[in-house]
Design an enzyme around this catalytic site. Sequence first.
Site, PDB file in Angstrom:
ATOM      1  CB  ALA A  14     -20.624 -35.007   3.313  1.00 11.58           C
ATOM      2  CB  VAL A  65     -17.895 -32.291  -6.937  1.00 10.19           C
ATOM      3  CG1 VAL A  65     -17.478 -31.926  -5.526  1.00 10.19           C
ATOM      4  CG2 VAL A  65     -19.244 -33.004  -6.945  1.00 10.19           C
ATOM      5  CB  SER A 143     -27.100 -46.369  -8.459  1.00 15.01           C
ATOM      6  OG  SER A 143     -28.475 -46.676  -8.431  1.00 15.01           O
ATOM      7  CE1 TYR A 156     -28.673 -41.134  -9.639  1.00 13.65           C
ATOM      8  CE2 TYR A 156     -29.499 -43.362 -10.006  1.00 13.65           C
ATOM      9  CZ  TYR A 156     -28.910 -42.416  -9.169  1.00 13.65           C
ATOM     10  OH  TYR A 156     -28.559 -42.759  -7.885  1.00 13.65           O
ATOM     11  CB  ALA A 158     -25.814 -43.375 -18.821  1.00  9.84           C
TER      12      ALA A 158
HETATM   13  P1  NDP Z   1     -29.332 -36.909  -1.554  1.00 14.65           P
HETATM   14  O1  NDP Z   1     -30.104 -36.337  -2.691  1.00 14.65           O
HETATM   15  O2  NDP Z   1     -30.026 -37.169  -0.271  1.00 14.65           O
HETATM   16  O3  NDP Z   1     -28.035 -35.996  -1.257  1.00 14.65           O
HETATM   17  C1  NDP Z   1     -27.256 -35.575  -2.329  1.00 14.65           C
HETATM   18  C2  NDP Z   1     -26.036 -34.861  -1.819  1.00 14.65           C
HETATM   19  O4  NDP Z   1     -25.245 -34.474  -2.963  1.00 14.65           O
HETATM   20  C3  NDP Z   1     -26.343 -33.584  -1.054  1.00 14.65           C
HETATM   21  O5  NDP Z   1     -25.415 -33.470   0.007  1.00 14.65           O
HETATM   22  C4  NDP Z   1     -26.087 -32.487  -2.090  1.00 14.65           C
HETATM   23  O6  NDP Z   1     -25.658 -31.231  -1.533  1.00 14.65           O
HETATM   24  C5  NDP Z   1     -24.946 -33.095  -2.875  1.00 14.65           C
HETATM   25  N1  NDP Z   1     -24.769 -32.523  -4.213  1.00 14.65           N
HETATM   26  C6  NDP Z   1     -25.645 -32.487  -5.242  1.00 14.65           C
HETATM   27  N2  NDP Z   1     -25.105 -31.887  -6.312  1.00 14.65           N
HETATM   28  C7  NDP Z   1     -23.846 -31.516  -5.940  1.00 14.65           C
HETATM   29  C8  NDP Z   1     -22.786 -30.848  -6.596  1.00 14.65           C
HETATM   30  N3  NDP Z   1     -22.893 -30.427  -7.867  1.00 14.65           N
HETATM   31  N4  NDP Z   1     -21.629 -30.633  -5.916  1.00 14.65           N
HETATM   32  C9  NDP Z   1     -21.495 -31.052  -4.627  1.00 14.65           C
HETATM   33  N5  NDP Z   1     -22.476 -31.690  -3.966  1.00 14.65           N
HETATM   34  C10 NDP Z   1     -23.634 -31.925  -4.608  1.00 14.65           C
HETATM   35  O7  NDP Z   1     -28.688 -38.275  -2.125  1.00 14.65           O
HETATM   36  P2  NDP Z   1     -28.471 -39.693  -1.418  1.00 14.65           P
HETATM   37  O8  NDP Z   1     -27.870 -39.500  -0.099  1.00 14.65           O
HETATM   38  O9  NDP Z   1     -29.695 -40.495  -1.552  1.00 14.65           O
HETATM   39  O10 NDP Z   1     -27.410 -40.359  -2.418  1.00 14.65           O
HETATM   40  C11 NDP Z   1     -26.008 -40.357  -2.170  1.00 14.65           C
HETATM   41  C12 NDP Z   1     -25.330 -41.154  -3.262  1.00 14.65           C
HETATM   42  O11 NDP Z   1     -25.831 -42.496  -3.284  1.00 14.65           O
HETATM   43  C13 NDP Z   1     -25.551 -40.600  -4.661  1.00 14.65           C
HETATM   44  O12 NDP Z   1     -24.398 -40.824  -5.434  1.00 14.65           O
HETATM   45  C14 NDP Z   1     -26.682 -41.461  -5.195  1.00 14.65           C
HETATM   46  O13 NDP Z   1     -26.697 -41.497  -6.601  1.00 14.65           O
HETATM   47  C15 NDP Z   1     -26.315 -42.795  -4.589  1.00 14.65           C
HETATM   48  N6  NDP Z   1     -27.436 -43.693  -4.488  1.00 14.65           N
HETATM   49  C16 NDP Z   1     -28.466 -43.446  -3.621  1.00 14.65           C
HETATM   50  C17 NDP Z   1     -29.508 -44.332  -3.533  1.00 14.65           C
HETATM   51  C18 NDP Z   1     -30.609 -44.185  -2.558  1.00 14.65           C
HETATM   52  O14 NDP Z   1     -31.450 -45.108  -2.507  1.00 14.65           O
HETATM   53  N7  NDP Z   1     -30.692 -43.114  -1.781  1.00 14.65           N
HETATM   54  C19 NDP Z   1     -29.591 -45.513  -4.400  1.00 14.65           C
HETATM   55  C20 NDP Z   1     -28.475 -45.645  -5.289  1.00 14.65           C
HETATM   56  C21 NDP Z   1     -27.439 -44.777  -5.314  1.00 14.65           C
HETATM   57  P3  NDP Z   1     -26.717 -30.088  -1.010  1.00 14.65           P
HETATM   58  O15 NDP Z   1     -27.354 -30.678   0.227  1.00 14.65           O
HETATM   59  O16 NDP Z   1     -25.854 -28.911  -0.681  1.00 14.65           O
HETATM   60  O17 NDP Z   1     -27.693 -29.870  -2.099  1.00 14.65           O
END
Ligand code: NDP
Length: 243
Positions: A14, A65, A143, A156, A158
Amino acid sequence: MQDLQSRIALVTGASRGIGAGIAVALARAGADVAVNYHEKAEAARTVCNEISGFGRKALAIEANVGMASEVKRLIAEVQDRLGPVDILVNNAAIARPQQLEDITEQDWDEIIDTNLKSVFLMTQAVIGSMRRRKWGRIINLSSVAAQTGGAVGPHYAASKAGILGLTHSCASLLVREGVTVNAIAPALILTDMVTSNPKASPELIPMGHFGAIEDVASVAVMLALNDYTTGQTISINGGWYMT
Ligand code: NDP
């Protein structure tokens, strides 16, 4: 709107993007929110400040996580400092645009652990207290990749398809326990994940443009408020995939 007053939400990933938008939207609807992040502590603090601005409690907690020990620590800290989790949003994920032939075993494991195993671990960690209190909301970010293959890669896709199976199974298992479990399947929402992927073009979207974080955040709040929706996938994709 204050319908989530006194609810406690935990949103994984978040610190930015969709997760940050959902965390703020849940706070605007009245919830106190734990803001999980992995690396970007400063960004997570900024999200917490925005939440505090609505008069809600906010807590930034670092945890990977995809690891059981980290999930255990994360849930214990939220429980201690805010209380038991009412609303869990499994949002954290990584997307690594790769060709099928270039994906290593390490790539596969990292994507599956972060995107899919995390959803299982987080769900397992909160479910006891949700059952005891006979109230809970679990919202999983899948997604369009689960539905069409998408624009990242098979690892991704999968991981995101696995989330749908997990959502259906958990929704069925919890259907009489006051806990709903639903998925959101977005594409393509303007975040770092999309701007860093050269294959993510608005040309893929029938509407011809990317979606906004608020388009997803508003649906997450709707699912948190709704008692009678479970096991569903809500697609937010500008017409890319129609159900
Ligand atoms: P971002 O890449 O903008 O943000 C990803 C977030 O996940 C960041 O807050 C990051 O933390 C956190 N994160 C990554 N790895 C870990 C971990 N191991 N433990 C805890 N936190 C982690 O992604 P989006 O906002 O675009 O995507 C959010 C969700 O929506 C995801 O599940 C994505 O697959 C899904 N989604 C997004 C789409 C899009 O068009 N944007 C389309 C389809 C699905 P930090 O900032 O600290 O690195």
